[in-house]
Motif scaffolding. Structure first.
Motif, PDB file in Angstrom:
ATOM      1  N   UNK A  86     -20.620  17.466  -4.935  1.00  0.00           N
ATOM      2  CA  UNK A  86     -21.372  17.260  -5.091  1.00  0.00           C
ATOM      3  C   UNK A  86     -22.510  15.936  -5.233  1.00  0.00           C
ATOM      4  N   UNK A  87     -20.805  15.019  -5.176  1.00  0.00           N
ATOM      5  CA  UNK A  87     -21.263  12.881  -5.081  1.00  0.00           C
ATOM      6  C   UNK A  87     -20.767  13.058  -3.869  1.00  0.00           C
ATOM      7  N   UNK A  88     -20.414  13.571  -2.936  1.00  0.00           N
ATOM      8  CA  UNK A  88     -20.267  13.723  -1.485  1.00  0.00           C
ATOM      9  C   UNK A  88     -21.728  13.358  -0.844  1.00  0.00           C
ATOM     10  N   UNK A  89     -22.202  14.204  -1.932  1.00  0.00           N
ATOM     11  CA  UNK A  89     -23.926  14.973  -0.517  1.00  0.00           C
ATOM     12  C   UNK A  89     -24.594  13.272  -1.482  1.00  0.00           C
ATOM     13  N   UNK A  90     -24.369  12.940  -2.253  1.00  0.00           N
ATOM     14  CA  UNK A  90     -25.044  11.652  -3.252  1.00  0.00           C
ATOM     15  C   UNK A  90     -24.573  10.510  -2.339  1.00  0.00           C
ATOM     16  N   UNK A  91     -23.682  10.343  -1.669  1.00  0.00           N
ATOM     17  CA  UNK A  91     -22.893   9.151  -1.374  1.00  0.00           C
ATOM     18  C   UNK A  91     -23.847   9.050   0.060  1.00  0.00           C
ATOM     19  N   UNK A  92     -23.328  10.302   0.791  1.00  0.00           N
ATOM     20  CA  UNK A  92     -24.631  10.452   2.513  1.00  0.00           C
ATOM     21  C   UNK A  92     -25.958  10.425   1.829  1.00  0.00           C
ATOM     22  N   UNK A  93     -26.449  10.946   1.204  1.00  0.00           N
ATOM     23  CA  UNK A  93     -28.109  10.083   1.297  1.00  0.00           C
ATOM     24  C   UNK A  93     -27.678   8.972   0.831  1.00  0.00           C
ATOM     25  N   UNK A  94     -26.996   7.808   0.043  1.00  0.00           N
ATOM     26  CA  UNK A  94     -26.638   6.893  -0.175  1.00  0.00           C
ATOM     27  C   UNK A  94     -27.136   5.809   1.079  1.00  0.00           C
ATOM     28  N   UNK A  95     -25.998   6.410   1.829  1.00  0.00           N
ATOM     29  CA  UNK A  95     -25.751   5.516   3.676  1.00  0.00           C
ATOM     30  C   UNK A  95     -26.533   6.278   4.154  1.00  0.00           C
ATOM     31  N   UNK A 110     -20.316  10.112   8.403  1.00  0.00           N
ATOM     32  CA  UNK A 110     -19.180  11.286   9.567  1.00  0.00           C
ATOM     33  C   UNK A 110     -18.195  11.105   8.272  1.00  0.00           C
ATOM     34  N   UNK A 111     -17.187   9.831   8.168  1.00  0.00           N
ATOM     35  CA  UNK A 111     -16.137  10.434   7.226  1.00  0.00           C
ATOM     36  C   UNK A 111     -16.506  11.012   6.307  1.00  0.00           C
ATOM     37  N   UNK A 112     -16.791  10.849   4.993  1.00  0.00           N
ATOM     38  CA  UNK A 112     -17.737  11.591   4.238  1.00  0.00           C
ATOM     39  C   UNK A 112     -17.577  13.312   4.221  1.00  0.00           C
ATOM     40  N   UNK A 113     -19.354  13.471   5.444  1.00  0.00           N
ATOM     41  CA  UNK A 113     -19.310  14.872   5.836  1.00  0.00           C
ATOM     42  C   UNK A 113     -17.718  15.296   6.100  1.00  0.00           C
ATOM     43  N   UNK A 114     -17.211  14.851   7.013  1.00  0.00           N
ATOM     44  CA  UNK A 114     -15.007  15.585   6.695  1.00  0.00           C
ATOM     45  C   UNK A 114     -14.904  15.632   6.037  1.00  0.00           C
ATOM     46  N   UNK A 115     -14.421  14.828   4.615  1.00  0.00           N
ATOM     47  CA  UNK A 115     -14.022  14.972   3.696  1.00  0.00           C
ATOM     48  C   UNK A 115     -14.394  16.174   2.868  1.00  0.00           C
ATOM     49  N   UNK A 116     -15.893  15.945   2.586  1.00  0.00           N
ATOM     50  CA  UNK A 116     -17.009  17.499   2.332  1.00  0.00           C
ATOM     51  C   UNK A 116     -16.020  18.594   2.968  1.00  0.00           C
ATOM     52  N   UNK A 117     -16.530  18.072   4.381  1.00  0.00           N
ATOM     53  CA  UNK A 117     -16.426  19.715   4.733  1.00  0.00           C
ATOM     54  C   UNK A 117     -14.287  20.027   4.146  1.00  0.00           C
ATOM     55  N   UNK A 118     -13.586  19.479   4.387  1.00  0.00           N
ATOM     56  CA  UNK A 118     -12.252  19.853   3.782  1.00  0.00           C
ATOM     57  C   UNK A 118     -12.244  19.901   2.462  1.00  0.00           C
ATOM     58  N   UNK A 119     -13.034  19.442   1.931  1.00  0.00           N
ATOM     59  CA  UNK A 119     -13.200  19.636   0.784  1.00  0.00           C
ATOM     60  C   UNK A 119     -13.743  21.362   0.334  1.00  0.00           C
ATOM     61  N   UNK A 120     -14.583  21.793   0.798  1.00  0.00           N
ATOM     62  CA  UNK A 120     -15.789  22.690   0.975  1.00  0.00           C
ATOM     63  C   UNK A 120     -14.250  23.594   0.272  1.00  0.00           C
ATOM     64  N   UNK A 121     -13.666  23.326   2.477  1.00  0.00           N
ATOM     65  CA  UNK A 121     -12.732  24.862   3.060  1.00  0.00           C
ATOM     66  C   UNK A 121     -11.557  24.733   1.854  1.00  0.00           C
ATOM     67  N   UNK A 122     -11.154  24.277   1.224  1.00  0.00           N
ATOM     68  CA  UNK A 122     -10.557  24.416   0.511  1.00  0.00           C
ATOM     69  C   UNK A 122     -10.732  24.648  -0.912  1.00  0.00           C
ATOM     70  N   UNK A 123     -11.840  24.634  -1.036  1.00  0.00           N
ATOM     71  CA  UNK A 123     -12.338  25.116  -2.565  1.00  0.00           C
ATOM     72  C   UNK A 123     -12.248  27.133  -1.665  1.00  0.00           C
ATOM     73  N   UNK A 124     -13.129  26.588  -1.280  1.00  0.00           N
ATOM     74  CA  UNK A 124     -13.077  28.407  -0.607  1.00  0.00           C
ATOM     75  C   UNK A 124     -11.167  28.689   0.205  1.00  0.00           C
ATOM     76  N   UNK A 125     -10.571  28.338   0.568  1.00  0.00           N
ATOM     77  CA  UNK A 125      -9.570  28.742   0.386  1.00  0.00           C
ATOM     78  C   UNK A 125      -8.674  29.046  -0.564  1.00  0.00           C
ATOM     79  N   UNK A 126      -8.754  28.171  -2.042  1.00  0.00           N
ATOM     80  CA  UNK A 126      -8.414  28.393  -3.741  1.00  0.00           C
ATOM     81  C   UNK A 126      -8.750  29.762  -3.415  1.00  0.00           C
TER      82      UNK A 126
END
Length: 465
Positions: free
Chosen positions: A1-10, A193-209
């Protein structure tokens, strides 16, 4: 959620930077035209460029309108963007078209707006194919939308022509400012793009967990199911043992007592038959009374084993009610045909037929995973025949369960036969066929009709002899 807000600000920062870049080019072009006129270089400028520059007011107005429409669409996108394909196509096409119009109005001096539109498209679109398409189109706009490249195809005034009237030092600072703003826009896009990649990795980690946790829960559930099945088998065995013990006690307390009394009275009557005929007759009356009482006790014990449906309905009604309830609870297509005429059966025969139908339909759903069950009750010679076949997976292996073994025992007690296995007509599914030589019931007395088979007649003649 925080990464989405950061992407919006960017994204908002990129909108602001691109606005500064657009105003920068408008200001530089306006000031440049004034400097060229003051230095009497207008003729040389027009000769080199080959066309008259745009009116400053018109240029500024058009750019603010087009870029303002683009920013308004980006800001409103969160409210109007939905899963409709037509909606998404129109919005995305509108953004890309407005970005091309802005770049064209600027005479292709600056195409970094393509990065802003690409960031916004990537923010809202999660599917792989549309993302790849957007990246290809916007990169093409970024690369091709350059005044030096397009000057070979279109007679535009190059931005370097406007800088020719400035002092070399001023020209250098203008170029530095242009490079800094362009670099800032690219840097913000890379950060996005970097925040998007980080968010995607975090989402993948959450799905894996979640998958690991789900796998753990599935293992626990499987273990619980195994324990529950073992517990169910234990309860079933205990119930069988308890029922056997109850029947043993019932037989011992009722039938055993009655037979003992009959034996004692018969022996006494035999002794008194010649000496005291009246006393012997009284003894035989006692024997008859004891036998009738024992028979009633046996009937009471048997009635305790009958299904509740057979206590309140006849066999045909009980079967129809059970089939209807089973059809409603399972959703299976059950096709029932009763072609045997009036079912006047003894109580043990009714229970057996009822249990065969009940167990056959249950096995078809539970083990066969069937969606259609065909049930036919008819007569073959003097036998009652029950046939059940389904469209399930059929019989896997040769191992039979408790239900089939229990049906075999019931049918064998009535001197009948039971066949089952995969369907013999080549169709997919399982079949079960039971044949029972029914004795039937006398409608007037509601007692089982006497067996008139040759074996029975011979046994009766031997008794009479």
């Amino acid at each position: 959620m925080e990464s989405r807000k950061l992407q919006k600000r960017i994204l908002y920062a990129m909108m602001l930077v691109n606005l500064f870049v657009i105003m920068y080019y408008v200001i530089v072009c306006t000031v440049s035209k004034s400097v060229i006129c003051e230095m009497n270089m207008a003729y040389a400028f027009l000769s080199k460029s080959g066309r008259i520059p745009h009116d400053t007011f018109t240029l500024c107005r058009d750019l603010l309108i087009y870029y303002g429409a683009l920013c308004a669409l980006i800001l409103a996108k969160e409210e109007i963007y939905d899963e409709s394909i037509l909606n998404r196509v129109l919005i995305c096409a509108g953004e890309m078209a407005l970005s091309v119009i802005v770049v064209r109005t600027l005479n292709f001096y600056y195409s970094g707006i393509a990065l802003l539109v690409l960031a916004d498209l990537l923010y809202y679109e999660n599917k792989k194919v549309p993302r790849v398409l957007f990246i290809v189109l916007q990169v093409l706009e970024l690369v091709i939308g350059n005044d030096e490249i397009l000057s070979y195809f279109d007679n535009n005034i190059q931005f370097s022509s406007y800088l020719s009237g400035f002092d070399p030092m001023v020209r250098s600072w203008i170029i530095v400012a242009e490079s800094l703003m362009t670099f800032t826009n690219i840097l913000l896009f890379l950060l996005f793009v970097l925040t998007m990649i980080i968010r995607q990795k975090a989402e993948n980690s959450r799905i894996l967990r979640l998958n690991m946790a789900l796998s753990g829960k599935n293992a626990e559930l499987h273990e619980a199911n195994v324990k529950l099945q073992e517990y169910s088998e234990t309860i079933k065995r205990m119930t069988e043992i308890e029922e056997r013990n109850r029947l043993a006690r019932e037989i011992h307390d009722t039938l055993g007592h009655a037979l003992t009394g009959i034996v004692v009275s018969a022996d006494a009557g035999k002794i008194l038959f010649d000496a005291a005929p009246e006393e012997a007759k009284a003894r035989f009356d006692v024997i008859g009374q004891t036998a009738r009482q024992g028979l009633e006790d046996v009937r009471r014990s048997i009635r305790a084993l009958r299904p509740d449906a057979l206590e309140s309905h006849d066999l045909e009604s009980a079967l129809e009610k059970m089939i209807e309830n089973f059809r409603e609870t399972t959703g299976a297509d059950i096709r029932y045909a009763q072609e045997a005429g009036k079912l006047l059966l003894a109580q043990d025969e009714e229970v057996t037929v009822y249990r065969i139908v009940q167990e056959g339909m249950t096995n078809a759903i539970r083990h066969g995973k069937a969606t259609q069950i065909n049930l036919i009750i008819d007569r073959k010679d003097r036998n009652l025949r029950v046939r059940i076949f389904d469209n399930g997976v059929g019989m896997q292996g040769k191992k039979t369960g408790f239900g089939l073994n229990y049906m075999e025992e019931r049918v064998e007690l009535l001197k009948g036969s039971l066949r089952y296995g995969n369907r013999e007509d080549g169709s997919r599914g399982f079949f079960l066929e039971a044949e029972i030589p029914v004795r039937g019931v006398n409608p007037e007395t509601e007692m089982p009709v006497r067996d008139i088979s040759p074996e029975t007649e011979m046994s009766e003649s031997n008794v009479s002899l």
